[in-house]
Design an enzyme around this catalytic site. Structure first.
Site, PDB file in Angstrom:
ATOM      1  N   GLU A  70      38.576  41.919  31.580  1.00 51.63           N
ATOM      2  CA  GLU A  70      38.380  42.370  32.737  1.00 51.63           C
ATOM      3  C   GLU A  70      39.614  42.581  33.327  1.00 51.63           C
ATOM      4  O   GLU A  70      40.360  41.717  33.886  1.00 51.63           O
ATOM      5  CB  GLU A  70      37.475  41.106  33.820  1.00 51.63           C
ATOM      6  CG  GLU A  70      37.145  42.062  35.021  1.00 51.63           C
ATOM      7  CD  GLU A  70      37.256  41.040  36.129  1.00 51.63           C
ATOM      8  OE1 GLU A  70      36.695  41.608  37.394  1.00 51.63           O
ATOM      9  OE2 GLU A  70      37.598  39.799  36.100  1.00 51.63           O
ATOM     10  N   ASP A 129      37.753  36.728  32.221  1.00 53.30           N
ATOM     11  CA  ASP A 129      37.910  36.955  33.448  1.00 53.30           C
ATOM     12  C   ASP A 129      39.325  37.063  34.193  1.00 53.30           C
ATOM     13  O   ASP A 129      40.175  36.215  33.715  1.00 53.30           O
ATOM     14  CB  ASP A 129      37.340  36.029  34.520  1.00 53.30           C
ATOM     15  CG  ASP A 129      37.124  36.375  35.958  1.00 53.30           C
ATOM     16  OD1 ASP A 129      36.476  37.266  36.441  1.00 53.30           O
ATOM     17  OD2 ASP A 129      37.941  35.675  36.645  1.00 53.30           O
TER      18      ASP A 129
END
Length: 645
Positions: free
Chosen positions: A357, A303
């Site tokens: 990401e 993330d």
């Protein structure tokens, strides 16, 4: 004096940042000393006066169990009689004499929020039943296999009631069978590492090694992943090394000063990890190894990679920003951390995928560190996502002026290995659900959503869809309540949309042309990228053989065409193998029920073309087919055999 736990080499590697199995020694582990069973507690914390262990086994008495200090600020203590499930914390006495009650950074289990203590736990007792899956995974190349990911928040996928959450075991029963039935190949689970606040969705972690107690104990999560594997579904876990929360029992100010962190993350109200500190690198890289080894995860989605790469990410005050000697703002320590972690995964778990990401134009995210890349296998294509969703929310008369938003992604489609995400971030915070973004009336909204998903499924790149997209949920995702499953149960439009998603998932999985050459120009060919006047795109997805090729034609407006012509690569008969406008999906039923024959009419750079019916706000997929004579015809054509004399 307690026995030494670490060798000199292990201490050196840990301090250097290259000790990748720190979880084997740190934390609480069942042990046996002097004929007694118990647990050994081991902690790294620098520059303190003392460290104690408190828990329900000593009535939380801070003077009962002082830990013994090894070199390099490592403390350890065996406590006899401690059993699995005991609650505990460390009491860290700072240089100023302040006592800090801290959860174990390496704890495998924790109390259920709002309680904050760690719990002793033995992970070794679970018996895995996924040998067949693991053996098959070892032989497979995930870049040449279908990957259609169902992104899930375990809290709100289904709930029994307010704060009445499903257990890991219940999810293993219902979620696994649902994902299997819908035809997804993978699930991506939003962070299940222990976190104090539900509203963070798991992205502000306190227990990096602890499966959250919201749904049960760690063996429960193991059983969930095991069940997915037995159903032939891969499991990707979200992981958050970019920042961590400020809660007093967590990693922040672990000795009263900065230990794990290097600065505040002003934008998110959290702390940024110190990637230049060896012990922190060992903690984080070991954490990836832990989830891949102990929980058999098939992939890790990292993330907020952008927040890791840029040293000034989230800093608005220019006076607080710092730069490298050449004026750049890439965090060199963080870059090396990501490269090293991806190298370790590649060497130790060669058939596991690492996904970034990353939302900027940082180069070479999915290229090897040896050529200056970060070493990820895949990167979320945020550009495709934003451009496509902006286009899809544009009203139909204005779409011709924004046609490049659909086609621009192919200008860079092979610069990286992409995943096409329609994720949770796109259906919260006032952005609207996917179907709410579609212009027009009720019918056109559903048709638009089908068109979007057809475009996603036939565009190069692996796929990801967040839960609720598959039933056309109108409200935004709410982390505190269940997906509105009653829509698919009680309303025809939603149930038909769910059927569409199930069938296009199956079509994707069954057709190699949509994934075998996913990351090479060999797998894609434009027929017509420039038909902005009609807002129509057409292209070919190539398989390993010409007979596998698929011709995709998508109409992004409500106009219907009875005789739309598209170029084809070979002469022959073409069959419509998929149509997003079928009545059974809620469409208008415009389709090509009969085979269509190619004609010697050059078009789109091809020598031949076919004329098809093209539905409104929908698309068709064609495939060349071989027409065989019927059995009766074959019999009639045969000449009588000569009689034997």
């Amino acid at each position: 004096m307690s026995r030494k736990i670490f060798t000199d080499e292990e201490k050196y590697l840990f301090a250097e940042g290259t000790y990748y199995r720190a979880f084997d020694k740190f934390g609480a582990h069942p042990d046996h000393e002097d004929g007694k069973d118990g647990y050994r507690f081991t902690l790294w914390v620098p520059d303190v006066n003392s460290v104690r262990v408190v828990g329900d086994f000593n009535s939380w008495d801070a003077g009962a169990h002082f830990m013994n200090r090894e070199s390099n600020d490592i403390y350890t203590l065996f406590i006899p009689g401690v059993e699995e499930g005991a609650t505990y914390k460390y009491v860290v006495e700072t240089r100023e004499g302040v006592l800090l009650y801290k959860a174990d950074p390496y704890a495998f289990y924790a109390q259920k929020r709002p309680e904050t203590a760690s719990r002793t736990y033995d992970l070794s007792t679970y018996r895995w039943k996924d040998k067949k899956w693991m053996n098959a995974r070892a032989r497979a190349n995930h870049m040449e296999r279908p990957m259609n990911i169902y992104e899930v928040n375990l809290t709100s996928w289904k709930m029994h009631g307010p704060d009445e959450l499903y257990t890991y075991e219940e999810l293993a029963d219902e979620l696994v069978s649902y994902v299997k039935d819908m035809g997804y190949t993978h699930v991506e689970i939003m962070p299940v590492m222990e976190h104090p606040f539900d509203g963070s969705w798991g992205y502000q972690v306190t227990g990096y090694y602890a499966a959250t107690a919201r749904y049960g104990d760690p063996r429960g999560l193991m059983s969930l992943i095991d069940a997915f594997h037995r159903a032939e579904i891969g499991v990707i876990l979200d992981w958050v090394p970019g920042h961590f929360c400020r809660d007093a029992h967590g990693l922040g100010a672990f000795n009263g000063r900065m230990v794990y962190e290097k600065r505040d993350h002003e934008q998110w109200g959290t702390y940024v990890f110190d990637f230049g500190r060896g012990q922190v690198k060992s903690f984080l890289t070991s954490n990836v190894v832990f989830w891949l080894e102990k929980f058999h995860a098939d992939g890790i989605r990292v993330d907020g990679v952008s927040s890791i790469l840029y040293r000034n990410y989230g800093i608005e005050d220019e006076s607080k920003k710092t730069y490298n000697a050449d004026g750049s703002e890439g965090d060199l320590d963080a870059i090396k951390f990501l490269q090293d972690t991806n190298k370790v995964v590649g060497e130790w778990f060669p058939n596991v995928c690492m996904i970034a990401e990353e939302s900027t134009a940082w180069p070479l995210v999915t290229r090897p560190p040896e050529v200056g890349g970060l070493g990820f296998h895949y990167k979320w294509d945020m550009g495709w996502m934003h451009d496509t969703l902006d286009y899809m929310r544009t009203d139909f008369p204005f779409r011709p002026y924004h046609h490049n938003m659909l086609t621009f992604s192919m200008m860079y489609a092979y610069n990286e290995n992409f995943v096409l995400p329609l994720s949770h971030d796109e259906v919260v915070h006032g952005k609207c659900s996917l179907i709410r973004r579609m212009p027009g009336d009720y019918w056109r909204q559903f048709a638009g959503l089908r068109t979007l998903l057809l475009y996603q499924m036939t565009h190069p790149g692996h796929k990801l869809n967040f839960m609720g997209n598959e039933i056309g949920q109108f409200i935004e995702w709410r982390d505190y309540e269940s997906i509105e499953w009653f829509l698919a149960e009680e309303y025809e439009a939603h149930s038909k949309h769910q059927k569409f998603v199930k069938e296009i998932n199956g079509f994707y999985k069954d057709n190699k042309a949509l994934w075998l050459k996913e990351f090479s120009w060999d797998g894609f060919q434009w027929l017509d990228a420039d038909n902005n006047n009609q807002s129509i795109c057409s292209y070919i997805r190539h398989g390993s053989r010409p007979i596998d090729d698929l011709i995709v034609v998508i109409n992004f407006t409500p106009a219907t065409y009875d005789n739309f012509r598209v170029g084809v690569p070979k002469k022959g008969m073409y069959k419509e193998v998929f149509n997003s406008d079928l009545a059974e999906y809620g469409g208008s039923g415009v389709s090509n029920k009969e085979l269509v024959k190619s004609e010697d009419i050059p078009l789109h750079g091809m020598e031949d073309s076919v004329a098809i019916k093209l539905p409104p706000l929908g698309g068709v997929i064609l495939k060349r087919t071989t027409v065989r004579k019927t059995a009766a015809k074959k019999t009639a054509d045969k000449k009588p055999a000569a009689k034997r004399k």
